[in-house]
Write an enzyme that holds these catalytic residues in place. Sequence first.
Site, PDB file in Angstrom:
ATOM      1  N   ALA A   1       0.820  -1.211   0.000  1.00 41.41           N
ATOM      2  CA  ALA A   1       0.000   0.000   0.000  1.00 41.41           C
ATOM      3  C   ALA A   1       0.856   1.265   0.000  1.00 41.41           C
ATOM      4  O   ALA A   1       1.759   1.406   0.823  1.00 41.41           O
ATOM      5  CB  ALA A   1      -0.917   0.023   1.220  1.00 41.41           C
TER       6      ALA A   1
ATOM      7  N   ALA B   1       9.979   2.445  -1.456  1.00 39.44           N
ATOM      8  CA  ALA B   1       9.830   3.272  -2.655  1.00 39.44           C
ATOM      9  C   ALA B   1      10.912   4.351  -2.720  1.00 39.44           C
ATOM     10  O   ALA B   1      11.475   4.605  -3.786  1.00 39.44           O
ATOM     11  CB  ALA B   1       8.441   3.905  -2.684  1.00 39.44           C
TER      12      ALA B   1
ATOM     13  N   GLY C   1       6.464   1.249   5.705  1.00 40.65           N
ATOM     14  CA  GLY C   1       7.382   0.320   5.053  1.00 40.65           C
ATOM     15  C   GLY C   1       7.440   0.527   3.554  1.00 40.65           C
ATOM     16  O   GLY C   1       8.519   0.515   2.947  1.00 40.65           O
ATOM     17  N   CYS C   2       6.293   0.733   2.945  1.00 40.04           N
ATOM     18  CA  CYS C   2       6.244   0.919   1.504  1.00 40.04           C
ATOM     19  C   CYS C   2       6.901   2.238   1.095  1.00 40.04           C
ATOM     20  O   CYS C   2       7.548   2.317   0.048  1.00 40.04           O
ATOM     21  CB  CYS C   2       4.805   0.840   1.004  1.00 40.04           C
ATOM     22  SG  CYS C   2       4.085  -0.802   1.274  1.00 40.04           S
ATOM     23  N   THR C   3       6.758   3.252   1.918  1.00 41.97           N
ATOM     24  CA  THR C   3       7.420   4.531   1.644  1.00 41.97           C
ATOM     25  C   THR C   3       8.929   4.362   1.722  1.00 41.97           C
ATOM     26  O   THR C   3       9.659   4.855   0.850  1.00 41.97           O
ATOM     27  CB  THR C   3       6.920   5.609   2.622  1.00 41.97           C
ATOM     28  OG1 THR C   3       5.515   5.787   2.418  1.00 41.97           O
ATOM     29  CG2 THR C   3       7.642   6.931   2.405  1.00 41.97           C
TER      30      THR C   3
END
Length: 159
Positions: A40, A50, A45-47
């Site tokens: 998401a 990315a 974590g995804c930030t």
Amino acid sequence: MPRLELQQDAPAFTLKNQNGEQVSSSDFAGRKLVIFFYPAAMTPGCTTQACDFRDSLEPLKTAGYDVIGISPDSPEKLAEFIDKEHLTYPLLSDPDKSVMEAYGAFGEKTMYGKKVTGVIRSTVVLDEDGKIELAKYNVRAKGHVASLVKQLGVDVPTV
């Protein structure tokens, strides 16, 4: 859940990017491609992941790799994520998770000791012929990109 094997043909796909434009795997023919699957946009974590790809993008491009991220998020949310984090590569929307399933990046996983069904944080690298060069599943958000570029033999300048 199927896992991709080295040297097999990568599943073809066509998905919408952050601008609502169609992007196909065939658009990257003749180039190496790093595809990372994440749960998401705009989560911690995804930030981290990315932004790590953003910060390693130039050395990856110099070594002949393009980078794309795929999540179930809408194109609108992906556009917001790109703007907020100044991401410099495309993000693709897979709302029905069919591409994630084809790549082995969606299915049963263990989260906080419980079995759940969801996006499995994964990275798949394709060679210039669209064959699987590398497939990593259940990767950690932090430190994964550094490990990946090292494994690919990409020189990343130290700051």
